[in-house]
Design an enzyme around this catalytic site. Structure first.
Site, PDB file in Angstrom:
ATOM      1  N   LYS A 264      42.129 -48.226 -40.627  1.00  0.00           N
ATOM      2  CA  LYS A 264      40.953 -49.049 -40.339  1.00  0.00           C
ATOM      3  C   LYS A 264      39.806 -48.689 -41.284  1.00  0.00           C
ATOM      4  O   LYS A 264      39.826 -47.609 -41.905  1.00  0.00           O
ATOM      5  CB  LYS A 264      40.521 -48.849 -38.886  1.00  0.00           C
ATOM      6  CG  LYS A 264      40.135 -47.409 -38.557  1.00  0.00           C
ATOM      7  CD  LYS A 264      39.962 -47.208 -37.067  1.00  0.00           C
ATOM      8  CE  LYS A 264      39.665 -45.750 -36.763  1.00  0.00           C
ATOM      9  NZ  LYS A 264      39.642 -45.479 -35.317  1.00  0.00           N
TER      10      LYS A 264
ATOM     11  N   ARG B  51      35.816 -47.095 -23.385  1.00  0.00           N
ATOM     12  CA  ARG B  51      35.517 -47.955 -24.532  1.00  0.00           C
ATOM     13  C   ARG B  51      36.421 -49.180 -24.550  1.00  0.00           C
ATOM     14  O   ARG B  51      35.964 -50.279 -24.821  1.00  0.00           O
ATOM     15  CB  ARG B  51      35.698 -47.146 -25.817  1.00  0.00           C
ATOM     16  CG  ARG B  51      35.394 -47.903 -27.081  1.00  0.00           C
ATOM     17  CD  ARG B  51      35.471 -47.034 -28.316  1.00  0.00           C
ATOM     18  NE  ARG B  51      36.844 -46.703 -28.713  1.00  0.00           N
ATOM     19  CZ  ARG B  51      37.168 -46.158 -29.888  1.00  0.00           C
ATOM     20  NH1 ARG B  51      36.220 -45.870 -30.778  1.00  0.00           N
ATOM     21  NH2 ARG B  51      38.426 -45.878 -30.178  1.00  0.00           N
TER      22      ARG B  51
ATOM     23  N   TYR C 181      10.979 -38.639 -54.789  1.00  0.00           N
ATOM     24  CA  TYR C 181      10.070 -39.271 -53.829  1.00  0.00           C
ATOM     25  C   TYR C 181       9.530 -38.267 -52.823  1.00  0.00           C
ATOM     26  O   TYR C 181      10.265 -37.388 -52.360  1.00  0.00           O
ATOM     27  CB  TYR C 181      10.822 -40.344 -53.031  1.00  0.00           C
ATOM     28  CG  TYR C 181      11.179 -41.580 -53.798  1.00  0.00           C
ATOM     29  CD1 TYR C 181      10.211 -42.353 -54.448  1.00  0.00           C
ATOM     30  CD2 TYR C 181      12.501 -42.001 -53.853  1.00  0.00           C
ATOM     31  CE1 TYR C 181      10.561 -43.500 -55.134  1.00  0.00           C
ATOM     32  CE2 TYR C 181      12.861 -43.154 -54.529  1.00  0.00           C
ATOM     33  CZ  TYR C 181      11.881 -43.907 -55.173  1.00  0.00           C
ATOM     34  OH  TYR C 181      12.232 -45.034 -55.838  1.00  0.00           O
TER      35      TYR C 181
ATOM     36  N   MET D 103      18.075 -44.153 -54.091  1.00  0.00           N
ATOM     37  CA  MET D 103      19.096 -45.178 -53.899  1.00  0.00           C
ATOM     38  C   MET D 103      20.214 -45.068 -54.937  1.00  0.00           C
ATOM     39  O   MET D 103      21.390 -45.202 -54.614  1.00  0.00           O
ATOM     40  CB  MET D 103      18.465 -46.570 -53.957  1.00  0.00           C
ATOM     41  CG  MET D 103      19.455 -47.674 -53.611  1.00  0.00           C
ATOM     42  SD  MET D 103      18.779 -49.324 -53.742  1.00  0.00           S
ATOM     43  CE  MET D 103      17.608 -49.367 -52.397  1.00  0.00           C
TER      44      MET D 103
HETATM   45  C1  LIG Z   1      40.205 -44.267 -35.036  1.00  0.00           C
HETATM   46  C2  LIG Z   1      41.264 -44.097 -34.026  1.00  0.00           C
HETATM   47  C3  LIG Z   1      42.250 -43.106 -34.166  1.00  0.00           C
HETATM   48  C4  LIG Z   1      42.171 -42.030 -35.245  1.00  0.00           C
HETATM   49  O1  LIG Z   1      41.212 -41.086 -34.884  1.00  0.00           O
HETATM   50  P1  LIG Z   1      40.903 -39.803 -35.825  1.00  0.00           P
HETATM   51  O2  LIG Z   1      39.942 -39.018 -35.033  1.00  0.00           O
HETATM   52  O3  LIG Z   1      40.311 -40.347 -37.076  1.00  0.00           O
HETATM   53  O4  LIG Z   1      42.208 -39.136 -36.059  1.00  0.00           O
HETATM   54  C5  LIG Z   1      43.294 -43.082 -33.274  1.00  0.00           C
HETATM   55  N1  LIG Z   1      43.364 -43.984 -32.264  1.00  0.00           N
HETATM   56  C6  LIG Z   1      42.424 -44.930 -32.074  1.00  0.00           C
HETATM   57  C7  LIG Z   1      42.544 -45.873 -30.922  1.00  0.00           C
HETATM   58  C8  LIG Z   1      41.343 -45.015 -32.935  1.00  0.00           C
HETATM   59  O5  LIG Z   1      40.398 -45.935 -32.726  1.00  0.00           O
END
Ligand SMILES: *Cc1c(COP(=O)(O)O)cnc(C)c1O
Length: 393
Positions: A46, A154, A276, A324
Site C-alpha cells: 500500500k 478501525r 530561515y 522546501m
Molecule cells: C499496513 C497494514 C499492515 C502492515 O503493517 P506494518 O506495521 O507496516 O507491518 C498489515 N495489515 C494491515 C491490515 C495493514 O493495514
C-alpha cells in the site's frame, strides 16, 4: 529503470536528488520475515509500497506479471489499501493476488471485481452484493476475506458481534479471515487480548467457515513479537520489509538510500546565522554546504538542526531549518565540492543512516518518513546498492 510518481513523463538524470532502492535488500528482508513467520507472506505494498515503489517491489518479490513468471518464493499475494493502487499494479501487468485490507465503499465493489481484487468485507449486505457480481475473474476476484476488529476499532466487524454474520457466511464463505494488531511490538499483553478475541470469534463461526479458511493476524510487529512463528496461514508484513523498523533485531538490510548533491558552498563567520528564522548561529568559522533536498522531497522539516548526512563517509550535521528545496549542512570536517553526493538515508561507505535512526532524530514515525519520500524524488532500482555514485555529466 527510473520512474517519478509525479513527473512520470520526464526523463531524470539523477543529477540533484534521487533514491537508490536496493531490491536485493528487499528480497533478503522478505526471506527473513518469511522464515520468522513460518507461513507464506501477504506483503503490504500500500501507499506505493511505503514510498519505495509498488510495481518495482511487486516484481522484486517474485509476483507474477504478464512478462514474468512467479518465482518459487513468490508471496501468496500482495496487500493494498485502495483500488487506485490495484489499478496501477494491474496496468503494469501484475497478475498476482491483490487483497485490499481497507474497507471498500459499497459503490466500489464492482470496480474491485473488475480489477480482480480480493476485498475485505464485514457487512452482510456487502457479502451478498459481492457474490451477486458473478464468477471469479482470471485473477480470482470473487474470493473475499472477512475482516474482524479485535480492538483496533478501525475496520471490520467487532469480535463479539460476528454471530450476526453467520447466515451470510454460510451462504457465501470467505477465502480468508483476519484481524489487525494495534501494538504487538510495544505491548505483548495487548496481543494476547487480541489473539484471544480472534479465537473466540472463530469459535463462534467454526461451523460456517470453510475448513481451509486462511487465517492471518500478523503485521511486522506481530511477526517480531512471536518466538514460535505466526499463527494461521499468512502474515502481512509492511514496515519491516522496507527496513523501517526491526532492522537491527532481525538483521534486515536497508532498502532505501536517499542521495542529493551539494549545489552550493560558502564559508560563514562566527555568529552568522544559517537558514530561515536564524535558528542556528555559527560557533566559529564554518564551511556550509547547500544540498538539493528539502521537505518537498520528503526530507522532513523536523530534521531542522537535528538531522545528519553522510558525505564521503563523514557525518555532517544539518544546520538551521530544512527548507522546501534545500538543506544546509556543516561540512567543515570533510573535503567536498559542488556536485559531491550526500547520503541522507542509508549507506555511504562503512557508515549507515538507517530509516529508524533518522526518524528518531526527527521525532517522526519511520512509516511517515518513508511514505513521505516520494513527493519529488525519482527512484532508481538496483539489484544491490553500492556506494559509488554517478558522476556529473
Ligand atoms: C499496513 C497494514 C499492515 C502492515 O503493517 P506494518 O506495521 O507496516 O507491518 C498489515 N495489515 C494491515 C491490515 C495493514 O493495514
Amino acid at each position: 529503470m527510473a520512474a517519478s510518481p509525479i513527473y512520470p513523463t520526464r526523463e531524470f538524470d539523477f543529477a540533484r536528488a534521487w533514491l537508490d532502492v536496493d531490491l536485493g535488500a528487499l528480497a533478503h528482508n522478505a526471506a527473513v520475515l518469511r522464515a520468522r513467520a513460518g507461513v507464506p507472506l501477504l506483503p503490504m505494498v500500500k501507499a506505493n509500497a511505503y514510498g519505495v515503489g509498488a510495481v518495482a517491489v511487486a516484481r522484486a518479490l517474485g509476483t507474477p506479471f504478464d512478462d514474468q513468471d512467479a518465482s518459487p518464493d513468490a508471496p501468496w499475494g500482495l496487500g493494498i489499501a485502495t483500488l487506485d493502487e490495484a489499478e496501477l499494479l494491474r496496468e503494469a501487468g501484475c497478475l498476482g493476488r491483490l487483497v485490499c485490507l481497507q474497507p471498500l465503499l459499497p459503490t466500489e465493489l464492482e470496480r474491485a471485481f473488475v480489477l480482480g481484487v480480493t476485498p475485505s468485507l464485514h457487512r452482510a449486505a456487502d457479502i451478498a452484493a459481492w457474490s451477486a457480481l458473478g464468477t471469479p475473474t482470471e485473477h480470482g476476484g470473487a474470493p473475499y476475506h472477512l475482516s474482524i476488529d479485535t480492538g483496533m476499532a478501525r475496520a471490520g466487524i467487532r469480535w463479539d458481534q460476528v454471530a450476526s454474520l453467520r447466515e451470510a457466511l454460510r451462504h457465501r464463505p470467505p477465502q480468508g479471515v483476519f484481524t489487525h494488531l494495534h501494538s504487538a511490538d510495544e505491548a505483548p499483553d495487548s496481543r494476547h487480548v487480541q489473539d484471544r478475541r480472534f479465537a473466540e470469534a472463530l469459535e463462534v463461526l467454526h461451523d460456517v467457515l470453510p475448513p481451509h479458511v486462511l487465517r492471518h493476524t500478523d503485521n511486522s510487529g506481530g511477526i517480531v513479537s512471536r518466538t514460535t512463528g505466526s499463527p494461521g496461514q499468512l502474515a502481512r508484513p509492511g514496515i519491516a520489509l522496507y527496513a523501517g523498523l526491526f532492522a537491527q533485531e532481525l538483521g534486515l538490510r536497508q532498502v532505501v538510500h536517499l542521495r542529493a548533491r551539494i549545489i552550493d558552498l560558502r564559508p560563514v563567520q562566527e555568529g552568522e546565522s544559517v537558514s530561515y528564522g536564524a535558528t542556528w548561529y555559527a560557533p566559529g568559522p564554518r564551511q556550509i554546504a547547500t544540498i538539493a533536498c528539502g521537505y518537498a522531497d520528503g526530507y522532513r522539516r523536523h530534521l531542522s538542526n537535528a538531522g545528519v548526512v553522510l558525505i564521503n563517509g563523514i557525518r555532517c550535521p544539518v544546520v538551521g531549518r530544512v527548507t522546501m528545496d534545500m538543506i544546509m549542512v556543516d561540512v567543515s570536517a570533510v573535503a567536498c565540492t559542488v556536485g559531491t553526493v550526500a547520503t541522507l538515508l542509508g549507506h555511504d561507505g562503512q557508515d549507515c543512516l538507517p530509516v529508524e535512526a533518522v526518524a528518531g532524530l526527527a521525532g517522526l514515525s519511520p512509516y511517515e518518513l518513508l511514505v513521505g519520500l516520494t513527493l519529488r524524488v525519482p527512484a532508481i532500482y538496483h539489484a544491490s546498492v553500492t556506494s559509488s555514485f554517478p558522476s556529473l555529466a
